[in-house]
Design a protein around this motif. Structure first.
Motif, PDB file in Angstrom:
ATOM      1  N   LEU A  63       0.801  -1.232   0.000  1.00 23.33           N
ATOM      2  CA  LEU A  63       0.000   0.000   0.000  1.00 23.33           C
ATOM      3  C   LEU A  63       0.835   1.284   0.000  1.00 23.33           C
ATOM      4  N   PRO A  64       1.971   1.349   0.748  1.00 27.59           N
ATOM      5  CA  PRO A  64       2.745   2.600   0.712  1.00 27.59           C
ATOM      6  C   PRO A  64       3.255   2.947  -0.689  1.00 27.59           C
ATOM      7  N   ARG A  65       3.365   1.941  -1.557  1.00 26.34           N
ATOM      8  CA  ARG A  65       3.815   2.230  -2.934  1.00 26.34           C
ATOM      9  C   ARG A  65       2.645   2.672  -3.806  1.00 26.34           C
ATOM     10  N   GLU A  66       1.423   2.351  -3.390  1.00 31.30           N
ATOM     11  CA  GLU A  66       0.243   2.661  -4.214  1.00 31.30           C
ATOM     12  C   GLU A  66      -0.446   3.958  -3.824  1.00 31.30           C
ATOM     13  N   ILE A  67      -0.252   4.380  -2.569  1.00 29.30           N
ATOM     14  CA  ILE A  67      -0.971   5.562  -2.071  1.00 29.30           C
ATOM     15  C   ILE A  67       0.055   6.612  -1.664  1.00 29.30           C
ATOM     16  N   ALA A  68      -0.091   7.801  -2.237  1.00 35.42           N
ATOM     17  CA  ALA A  68       0.893   8.867  -1.988  1.00 35.42           C
ATOM     18  C   ALA A  68       0.589   9.566  -0.668  1.00 35.42           C
ATOM     19  N   SER A  69       0.949   8.915   0.422  1.00 34.54           N
ATOM     20  CA  SER A  69       0.733   9.499   1.753  1.00 34.54           C
ATOM     21  C   SER A  69       1.672   8.766   2.709  1.00 34.54           C
ATOM     22  N   ASP A  70       1.974   9.387   3.853  1.00 27.90           N
ATOM     23  CA  ASP A  70       2.930   8.756   4.772  1.00 27.90           C
ATOM     24  C   ASP A  70       2.221   8.399   6.071  1.00 27.90           C
ATOM     25  N   TRP A  71       2.115   7.094   6.374  1.00 33.94           N
ATOM     26  CA  TRP A  71       1.503   6.692   7.650  1.00 33.94           C
ATOM     27  C   TRP A  71       2.522   5.931   8.520  1.00 33.94           C
ATOM     28  N   ALA A  72       3.810   6.231   8.288  1.00 34.21           N
ATOM     29  CA  ALA A  72       4.884   5.717   9.134  1.00 34.21           C
ATOM     30  C   ALA A  72       4.960   4.181   9.117  1.00 34.21           C
ATOM     31  N   TYR A  73       4.767   3.602   7.927  1.00 32.55           N
ATOM     32  CA  TYR A  73       4.951   2.142   7.804  1.00 32.55           C
ATOM     33  C   TYR A  73       6.425   1.823   7.976  1.00 32.55           C
ATOM     34  N   GLN A  74       6.722   0.858   8.801  1.00 31.90           N
ATOM     35  CA  GLN A  74       8.119   0.509   9.053  1.00 31.90           C
ATOM     36  C   GLN A  74       8.247  -0.971   9.435  1.00 31.90           C
ATOM     37  N   GLY A 116      10.108 -11.698  16.239  1.00 34.42           N
ATOM     38  CA  GLY A 116       9.873 -11.330  14.851  1.00 34.42           C
ATOM     39  C   GLY A 116      11.053 -10.568  14.297  1.00 34.42           C
ATOM     40  N   THR A 117      11.225 -10.632  13.001  1.00 37.12           N
ATOM     41  CA  THR A 117      12.317  -9.928  12.320  1.00 37.12           C
ATOM     42  C   THR A 117      11.687  -8.938  11.336  1.00 37.12           C
ATOM     43  N   PRO A 118      12.482  -8.058  10.714  1.00 38.49           N
ATOM     44  CA  PRO A 118      11.884  -7.131   9.736  1.00 38.49           C
ATOM     45  C   PRO A 118      11.201  -7.853   8.563  1.00 38.49           C
ATOM     46  N   GLU A 119      11.436  -9.131   8.393  1.00 38.94           N
ATOM     47  CA  GLU A 119      10.718  -9.872   7.339  1.00 38.94           C
ATOM     48  C   GLU A 119       9.308 -10.238   7.801  1.00 38.94           C
ATOM     49  N   THR A 120       9.108 -10.343   9.119  1.00 45.49           N
ATOM     50  CA  THR A 120       7.821 -10.867   9.610  1.00 45.49           C
ATOM     51  C   THR A 120       7.041  -9.892  10.487  1.00 45.49           C
ATOM     52  N   THR A 121       7.665  -8.797  10.922  1.00 47.69           N
ATOM     53  CA  THR A 121       6.927  -7.845  11.766  1.00 47.69           C
ATOM     54  C   THR A 121       7.136  -6.409  11.281  1.00 47.69           C
ATOM     55  N   ALA A 122       6.104  -5.597  11.468  1.00 52.28           N
ATOM     56  CA  ALA A 122       6.136  -4.207  10.978  1.00 52.28           C
ATOM     57  C   ALA A 122       5.176  -3.385  11.833  1.00 52.28           C
ATOM     58  N   ILE A 123       5.092  -2.097  11.528  1.00 48.50           N
ATOM     59  CA  ILE A 123       4.201  -1.224  12.302  1.00 48.50           C
ATOM     60  C   ILE A 123       3.735  -0.066  11.434  1.00 48.50           C
ATOM     61  N   VAL A 124       2.551   0.439  11.745  1.00 52.53           N
ATOM     62  CA  VAL A 124       2.066   1.672  11.112  1.00 52.53           C
ATOM     63  C   VAL A 124       1.607   2.600  12.227  1.00 52.53           C
ATOM     64  N   HIS A 125       1.450   3.896  11.905  1.00 52.06           N
ATOM     65  CA  HIS A 125       0.759   4.790  12.833  1.00 52.06           C
ATOM     66  C   HIS A 125      -0.725   4.653  12.494  1.00 52.06           C
ATOM     67  N   PRO A 126      -1.533   4.059  13.411  1.00 58.44           N
ATOM     68  CA  PRO A 126      -2.892   3.669  13.008  1.00 58.44           C
ATOM     69  C   PRO A 126      -3.790   4.829  12.580  1.00 58.44           C
ATOM     70  N   ARG A 127      -3.675   5.980  13.272  1.00 60.92           N
ATOM     71  CA  ARG A 127      -4.548   7.105  12.888  1.00 60.92           C
ATOM     72  C   ARG A 127      -4.174   7.601  11.484  1.00 60.92           C
ATOM     73  N   LYS A 128      -2.852   7.705  11.235  1.00 61.99           N
ATOM     74  CA  LYS A 128      -2.421   8.187   9.921  1.00 61.99           C
ATOM     75  C   LYS A 128      -2.775   7.173   8.831  1.00 61.99           C
ATOM     76  N   PHE A 129      -2.653   5.887   9.156  1.00 60.99           N
ATOM     77  CA  PHE A 129      -3.000   4.833   8.199  1.00 60.99           C
ATOM     78  C   PHE A 129      -4.489   4.907   7.835  1.00 60.99           C
ATOM     79  N   THR A 130      -5.337   4.964   8.866  1.00 52.87           N
ATOM     80  CA  THR A 130      -6.786   4.975   8.636  1.00 52.87           C
ATOM     81  C   THR A 130      -7.185   6.212   7.826  1.00 52.87           C
ATOM     82  N   ALA A 131      -6.609   7.367   8.201  1.00 55.94           N
ATOM     83  CA  ALA A 131      -6.948   8.609   7.487  1.00 55.94           C
ATOM     84  C   ALA A 131      -6.466   8.544   6.037  1.00 55.94           C
ATOM     85  N   ALA A 132      -5.276   7.970   5.816  1.00 54.24           N
ATOM     86  CA  ALA A 132      -4.742   7.889   4.448  1.00 54.24           C
ATOM     87  C   ALA A 132      -5.594   6.967   3.581  1.00 54.24           C
ATOM     88  N   ILE A 133      -6.052   5.856   4.145  1.00 54.38           N
ATOM     89  CA  ILE A 133      -6.885   4.928   3.370  1.00 54.38           C
ATOM     90  C   ILE A 133      -8.225   5.595   3.032  1.00 54.38           C
TER      91      ILE A 133
END
Ligand SMILES: Cc1cc2nc3c(=O)[nH]c(=O)nc-3n(C[C@H](O)[C@H](O)[C@H](O)COP(=O)(O)OP(=O)(O)OC[C@H]3O[C@@H](n4cnc5c(N)ncnc54)[C@H](O)[C@@H]3O)c2cc1C
Length: 340
Positions: A42-53, A90-107
């Motif tokens: 999704l971060p590649r498809e939507i031009a917005s930053d929700w702190a996906y990491q 978990g490793t960076p291959e299996t675990t990640a995080i988003v900022h939920p408010r920014k994610f929800t608003a961006a979607i």
């Protein structure tokens, strides 16, 4: 339709933690894997930053303060003495995080740019065709909004829809959380720590550093009545004090002056702990998507994708929704519906 504001409730106050395979061996596995994959694209498809990491996740425990000096120093140098790491979960291959408010608003914004319309207002009922066979719209603020398909996705407030349709119960489980401004001082390490309180209680504390420089810490939950209004959700002051005392033990980064939010939110939970995603029984044109419990941010993308397929094409192809069919659960009894 949104009666408060987008991400006003749990979707704005969650940790935002995502895991590829932590639901392995459960009916959630396929939904979680597909969602984890969508979160990555999704971060590649939507031009917005929700702190996906991408991040690492560890389990560990906190020894009582008086015994801390007897143990080897914490393996992660940003943690205080007495915080011991046991396993890497978990490793960076299996675990990640988003900022939920920014994610929800961006979607939401992305949906709007594809033609969706966000309307403020509280839905108070369903409007059916003259013969009652299918949905015609929803009641909102004394008027009717016409619709040929309606999705009930009101989190724990979905229980109110049991007044209008044959819907199984949804409960709300409240948890407090504290958000700290940690800037770049805390690395991308999620922690799940066993903590022994002075009272003898053992609690699991969850620490979620996000890429925007905020770190959310949460622990324990209680079963208090759900306020009728989502805007009226507040944390219990004593639970916040209890959590803040724990946070202070974990790292010097979690000092009181760094606190940016003291909050609480209700997770939506069903009778068997699995989400309800699919057609509402005996109600042509009405669908439900709720009950995601602790994995609502993770499982949002594949839920939306599969539900859109079900509504548009008559069947969900990307994820098998059978385990989440509301038909597996008993609808609320009419007298319970009135009193809930
Ligand atoms: C402390 C905490 C930490 C969490 N951490 C994580 C995590 O790390 N990872 C994860 O995957 N999940 C996590 N979760 C779970 C996740 O937050 C939830 O599962 C998810 O946010 C639920 O989303 P929802 O859209 O179903 O409900 P909600 O976010 O509750 O949204 C419901 C919305 O419906 C609106 N509404 C209600 N009634 C009406 C009405 N009649 N008309 C119109 N609108 C209405 C409300 O205003 C609200 O905006 C956490 C939850 C908590 C409490």
């Amino acid at each position: 339709m949104e009666r408060t504001e987008v991400a006003a409730a749990a979707s704005g106050k969650a940790g935002g933690f995502l895991a590829l395979d932590w639901c392995a061996g459960t009916p959630l596995d396929q939904l979680a894997r597909r969602s984890f994959q969508l979160h990555a694209t999704l971060p590649r498809e939507i031009a917005s930053d929700w702190a996906y990491q991408r991040m690492t996740a560890y389990s560990g425990f906190v020894v009582p303060e008086r015994e801390a000096h007897r143990h080897a120093p914490a393996k992660l140098d940003w943690l205080a003495e007495g915080v011991l790491i046991a396993h890497r979960l978990g490793t960076p291959e299996t675990t990640a995080i988003v900022h939920p408010r920014k994610f929800t608003a961006a979607i939401m914004s992305a949906a709007q740019s594809h033609g969706a319309e966000l309307r403020p207002g509280q839905v108070t009922g369903m409007v059916r065709s003259a013969d009652g066979s299918r949905v015609r719209g929803v009641d909102v603020n004394g008027g009717v909004i016409e619709a040929d398909a309606v999705v009930i996705a009101m989190g724990p407030w979905s229980v109110m829809a049991a007044e209008w349709v044959h819907l199984p119960a949804v409960f709300g489980q409240r948890s407090p959380s504290i958000v700290y401004d940690t800037g770049t001082d805390v690395p991308a390490d999620a922690l799940f720590l066993e903590y022994h309180e002075e009272s003898g209680a053992v609690v699991t504390v969850e620490v979620f550093p996000r890429a925007d420089g905020s770190t959310l810490i949460t622990a324990f939950s209680d079963q208090v009545p759900l306020p009728l209004d989502p805007a009226a959700v507040t944390p219990d002051a004593s639970e916040i004090d209890r959590l803040q005392a724990i946070c202070g033990r974990l790292s010097p980064m979690f000092r009181a002056e760094r606190i940016i939010a003291r909050q609480a939110c209700f997770r939506p939970v069903t009778q068997d702990g699995l989400p309800m995603i699919g057609k509402v029984p005996q109600s042509e044109g009405i669908y439900v998507a709720t009950g995601h419990s602790v994995w609502g941010i993770l499982n949002a993308p594949a839920t939306g994708e599969a539900l859109a397929e079900l509504i548009a094409d008559g069947c969900a192809r990307s994820t098998d929704l059978t385990p989440f069919d509301p038909i597996r659960l008993r609808p609320l009894d009419p007298w319970l519906r009135r009193s809930s």
